[in-house]
Design a protein around this motif. Sequence first.
Motif, mmCIF file in Angstrom:
data_model
loop_
_atom_site.group_PDB
_atom_site.id
_atom_site.type_symbol
_atom_site.label_atom_id
_atom_site.label_comp_id
_atom_site.label_asym_id
_atom_site.label_seq_id
_atom_site.Cartn_x
_atom_site.Cartn_y
_atom_site.Cartn_z
ATOM 1 N N ARG A 121 53.131 152.518 58.577
ATOM 2 C CA ARG A 121 51.790 151.997 58.288
ATOM 3 C C ARG A 121 50.694 153.320 58.477
ATOM 4 O O ARG A 121 50.831 153.709 59.545
ATOM 5 N N GLU A 122 49.594 153.167 57.574
ATOM 6 C CA GLU A 122 48.622 154.098 58.107
ATOM 7 C C GLU A 122 47.568 153.623 58.564
ATOM 8 O O GLU A 122 47.126 152.402 58.282
ATOM 9 N N PRO A 123 46.788 154.268 59.518
ATOM 10 C CA PRO A 123 47.155 155.693 59.886
ATOM 11 C C PRO A 123 48.210 155.660 60.940
ATOM 12 O O PRO A 123 48.188 154.799 61.883
ATOM 13 N N ALA A 124 49.215 156.443 60.678
ATOM 14 C CA ALA A 124 50.254 156.681 61.721
ATOM 15 C C ALA A 124 49.724 157.364 62.703
ATOM 16 O O ALA A 124 50.411 158.519 63.187
ATOM 17 N N GLU A 125 49.013 156.746 63.611
ATOM 18 C CA GLU A 125 48.386 157.283 64.879
ATOM 19 C C GLU A 125 49.612 157.593 65.926
ATOM 20 O O GLU A 125 49.509 158.507 66.718
ATOM 21 N N VAL A 126 50.416 156.527 66.343
ATOM 22 C CA VAL A 126 51.669 156.791 67.219
ATOM 23 C C VAL A 126 52.793 156.113 66.408
ATOM 24 O O VAL A 126 52.685 155.813 65.365
ATOM 25 N N VAL A 127 53.823 155.998 67.215
ATOM 26 C CA VAL A 127 55.110 155.132 66.957
ATOM 27 C C VAL A 127 55.020 153.590 67.427
ATOM 28 O O VAL A 127 55.154 153.664 68.683
ATOM 29 N N CYS A 128 54.616 152.793 66.889
ATOM 30 C CA CYS A 128 54.795 151.420 67.480
ATOM 31 C C CYS A 128 56.273 151.068 67.929
ATOM 32 O O CYS A 128 57.088 151.392 67.276
ATOM 33 N N HIS A 129 55.891 150.250 68.948
ATOM 34 C CA HIS A 129 57.243 149.597 69.453
ATOM 35 C C HIS A 129 57.595 148.684 68.288
ATOM 36 O O HIS A 129 58.760 148.002 67.928
ATOM 37 N N GLY A 130 56.648 147.609 68.056
ATOM 38 C CA GLY A 130 56.831 146.630 66.957
ATOM 39 C C GLY A 130 57.209 145.292 67.274
ATOM 40 O O GLY A 130 57.068 144.293 66.435
#
Length: 264
Positions: A121-130
Motif C-alpha cells: 500500500r502507498e505510501p510504503a513508509e515501512v513494512v507493516c506487520h499486518g
Amino acid sequence: MRPDPPDGVTEEILQGGGVNQVVRRGHTVRRPAGPWTPAVHALLRHLADRGFTGAPRAHGLDERGREILDFVPGQVAHGPAVPYARNDAVLRAVAVLLRDYHDATIGFAPPRDATWYFPPREPAEVVCHGDVAPYNCVFRDGLPVAFIDFDTAHPGPRLWDVAYAAYRFAPLTAPGHGETVPVCEQARRLRLFCDAYGLAATGRAALTDAVGERLRGLARMIRDKAAAGDAAFAAHLAAGHPELYLADAAHVARHAPVLREAVR
C-alpha cells in the motif's frame, strides 16, 4: 505431542493457528510456507541485522517445506479477554514495540521478485506487520516482548498497522463483541496508544477512517478466500466474522467524533 514421521522427533501443536497449523520442535517453530515466505524471511534477516529483538529469526525451510523460525518463549494472549493484555502498561508497551519495529524496517530492500500476502500500500513508509493483535504478541512478566506470525507483512503506511493494532488493543469493539469497554474508555486508551507510538497529527486525524477501512477490507478478504475454497476462511465466514468486523467498523464510525477528539 505427535511423532514427526521423517525423523521421529516429537512435535508439539501450538495453541492458536487460526489459519495455519503451527508446531514446536525443540527450540524452533515450524509453519506452512507460502509464496510470501522468501520476502518475510528477508525481512526477518533485516530486522536481526538491525538489532531488533522483537521478532523471531528465520532459518529457511525444513524437510517438509515448512518454514523454520525461532521459538520465542513466553505466553501468547489467546482468547478475547486475557487480563494481562488489557492494562495501560501493556497498551503503551505494544505501541512502543510497534514503533520500534516500524523504525527497524526502514531501509529494508525487498527481493526483486518479492510476493506479499497482502498487496503493498502507498505510501510504503515501512513494512507493516499486518496483524498486530494479542494473539500475535509474546508476553513475559505481563508485558509484550515480541511479535510473531509475519505472514501478512507488506510494505505500507505506518497508519495501516497502527489502526489495526489500536483496534485490537483498545479495543475498539462494539458492545457485545467479547468485551464491554465504554466508548469513553476506548477513547482514553486510544489516546494512550497514539501517544506511546508517537503518531503524527495527520495520522491521528485519519485514524478512525483507517480503522474502518481496515475492518471492511478484512471482512471482504474473508468472504473472497472462503469463496475461493479456503477451508480456514470458510470457517471464519461460517462463524460470522465478517459481520462482526463490519459491526465494529460501524461502531467506530458512529463514535468517530469522540475518538478523534481524544487523540488530537
